[in-house]
Motif scaffolding. Structure first.
Motif, short mmCIF file in Angstrom:
data_model
loop_
_atom_site.label_atom_id
_atom_site.label_comp_id
_atom_site.label_asym_id
_atom_site.label_seq_id
_atom_site.Cartn_x
_atom_site.Cartn_y
_atom_site.Cartn_z
N ASP A 1 0.06 4.50 -41.50
CA ASP A 1 0.49 3.51 -40.67
C ASP A 1 -0.65 2.54 -39.88
OD1 ASP A 1 3.04 4.65 -41.30
OD2 ASP A 1 3.23 5.87 -39.35
N ASP A 2 -1.73 3.33 -39.59
CA ASP A 2 -2.75 2.45 -39.18
C ASP A 2 -4.12 2.78 -39.74
OD1 ASP A 2 -4.39 1.27 -37.44
OD2 ASP A 2 -4.20 2.18 -35.63
N TYR A 3 -4.05 2.58 -41.05
CA TYR A 3 -5.05 2.87 -42.12
C TYR A 3 -6.56 2.34 -41.55
CZ TYR A 3 -8.20 3.26 -46.30
OH TYR A 3 -8.92 3.82 -47.07
N SER A 4 -6.60 0.99 -41.07
CA SER A 4 -7.93 0.81 -40.68
C SER A 4 -8.65 1.59 -39.52
CB SER A 4 -7.57 -0.79 -40.26
OG SER A 4 -6.76 -0.94 -39.05
N THR A 5 -7.63 1.79 -38.29
CA THR A 5 -8.22 2.47 -37.28
C THR A 5 -8.59 4.08 -37.88
OG1 THR A 5 -7.04 1.35 -35.95
CG2 THR A 5 -7.86 3.32 -35.02
N PHE A 6 -7.66 4.74 -38.71
CA PHE A 6 -8.08 5.97 -39.36
C PHE A 6 -9.19 5.80 -39.95
CE2 PHE A 6 -7.64 9.05 -42.71
CZ PHE A 6 -7.41 10.00 -42.02
N SER A 7 -9.50 4.87 -40.78
CA SER A 7 -10.67 4.88 -41.77
C SER A 7 -11.91 5.09 -40.83
CB SER A 7 -10.45 3.80 -42.58
OG SER A 7 -11.77 3.71 -43.61
N ALA A 8 -11.75 4.03 -39.93
CA ALA A 8 -12.94 4.00 -39.03
C ALA A 8 -13.35 5.12 -38.27
CB ALA A 8 -12.74 3.07 -37.90
N ILE A 9 -12.51 5.93 -37.70
CA ILE A 9 -12.61 7.16 -37.02
C ILE A 9 -12.98 8.23 -38.13
CG2 ILE A 9 -11.22 8.91 -35.86
CD1 ILE A 9 -9.13 6.95 -35.01
N ILE A 10 -12.48 8.14 -39.15
CA ILE A 10 -12.96 9.20 -40.17
C ILE A 10 -14.39 9.11 -40.56
CG2 ILE A 10 -12.68 10.09 -42.49
CD1 ILE A 10 -10.84 11.14 -40.94
N ASN A 11 -14.96 7.75 -40.61
CA ASN A 11 -16.06 7.52 -41.18
C ASN A 11 -17.07 7.61 -40.13
OD1 ASN A 11 -16.88 5.77 -43.84
ND2 ASN A 11 -14.65 5.77 -43.51
N SER A 12 -16.56 7.66 -38.78
CA SER A 12 -17.44 7.96 -37.64
C SER A 12 -17.85 9.39 -37.29
CB SER A 12 -16.90 7.21 -36.24
OG SER A 12 -17.58 7.57 -35.26
N PHE A 13 -16.71 10.06 -37.51
CA PHE A 13 -16.81 11.57 -37.42
C PHE A 13 -17.46 12.31 -38.34
CE2 PHE A 13 -14.67 15.94 -37.97
CZ PHE A 13 -15.28 16.27 -36.66
N LEU A 14 -17.45 11.76 -39.65
CA LEU A 14 -18.00 12.50 -41.00
C LEU A 14 -19.45 12.02 -41.03
CD1 LEU A 14 -15.11 12.77 -43.58
CD2 LEU A 14 -15.82 14.26 -41.74
N ARG A 15 -19.85 11.00 -40.40
CA ARG A 15 -21.24 10.52 -40.51
C ARG A 15 -22.01 10.96 -39.47
NH1 ARG A 15 -19.95 4.26 -42.63
NH2 ARG A 15 -19.64 4.71 -44.85
#
Length: 255
Positions: free
Chosen positions: A241-255
């Motif tokens: 539903d909010d892929y762009s925000t999800f993707s940014a959050i995941i990348n920030s957390f995992l990096r």
């Protein structure tokens, strides 16, 4: 995307592994499959080698021989990791996949680098007045239905009743998977939350009606090193539903 096969216990599972680097294992939700979590797979940082599999009874994997509990699905995960020689990894789980991971992360803290739970199940729903009205109406309807068919085999009558009036998940499952659904649907995993020590990101849809937002706050209150991100306007599949925000959050957390 080409799936491979692996024998886990006595069940042939379909799985994928993509990329090179640190292991990242992603688990899908109830009634879903690898395809449903490909948006998560695709947004994973390039430093990871991603593993995902169709859980027993879903997607292209075989059904189990017996009805499984959530604990059984956790054991399948442990065995899959053993077969793939994965000693430690980062994990992401959506819905029932998150429920499975809440057990795994508590039982095997030394094997979890980071944990992401997305719209996870595992918290028993609040018993509201609406809930009790629904339950008693269901039981009343069941009683009327069986009385109207009193001359028929009771087991067959009840089977047809549940197929007609049961939940969508119940109606969409058959045979051993229907028995599995009945077994896991009311299993809570909250007793494991305070044993999770890995840094944990909780991602939830603001309008999730399958695992409502109050459940996320139970996870957050009990998992010591956790943080909650709520995606505005998103539902149970918040990562879509909010892929762009999800993707940014995941990348920030995992990096």
């Amino acid at each position: 995307m080409e799936k491979e096969k692996i024998k886990v216990f006595d069940t042939l599972l379909s799985y994928i592994e993509i990329g090179e680097g640190e292991p990242l294992v992603i688990l899908h939700g109830w009634g879903a499959n690898i395809e449903s979590i490909m948006p998560i797979v695709n947004c994973a940082p390039k430093k990871f080698k991603v593993y995902a599999y169709d859980a027993a009874g879903f997607g292209d994997s075989e059904e189990p021989k017996d009805a499984l509990s959530t604990e059984d699905y956790e054991r399948y995960l442990v065995e899959f990791l053993r077969l793939k020689n994965i000693d430690k990894a980062t994990f992401i789980g959506h819905s029932f996949g998150g429920k499975t991971l809440s057990i795994f992360a508590a039982k095997h803290p030394e094997r979890v680098n980071k944990l992401v739970l997305v719209d996870a199940s595992g918290v028993i729903p609040k018993r509201t007045l609406k809930y009790y009205l629904k339950v008693y109406s269901f039981k009343f309807l069941r009683g009327i239905y069986t009385k109207l068919n009193f001359f028929k085999d009771r087991e067959e009558v009840l089977k047809k009743f549940y197929e007609k009036f049961g939940s969508d998940d119940y109606q969409n499952s058959k045979g051993i998977m229907r028995k599995t659904f009945v077994k896991v649907v009311n299993e809570a995993t909250t007793q494991y939350f305070d044993k999770i020590i890995a840094p944990t990101l909780l991602v939830w849809g603001e309008n999730d009606d399958a695992t409502p937002l109050y459940m996320a706050k139970v996870f957050e209150s009990k998992i010591k090193d956790s943080g909650l991100v709520v995606l505005k306007g998103a539902g149970h599949f918040s990562y879509i539903d909010d892929y762009s925000t999800f993707s940014a959050i995941i990348n920030s957390f995992l990096r």
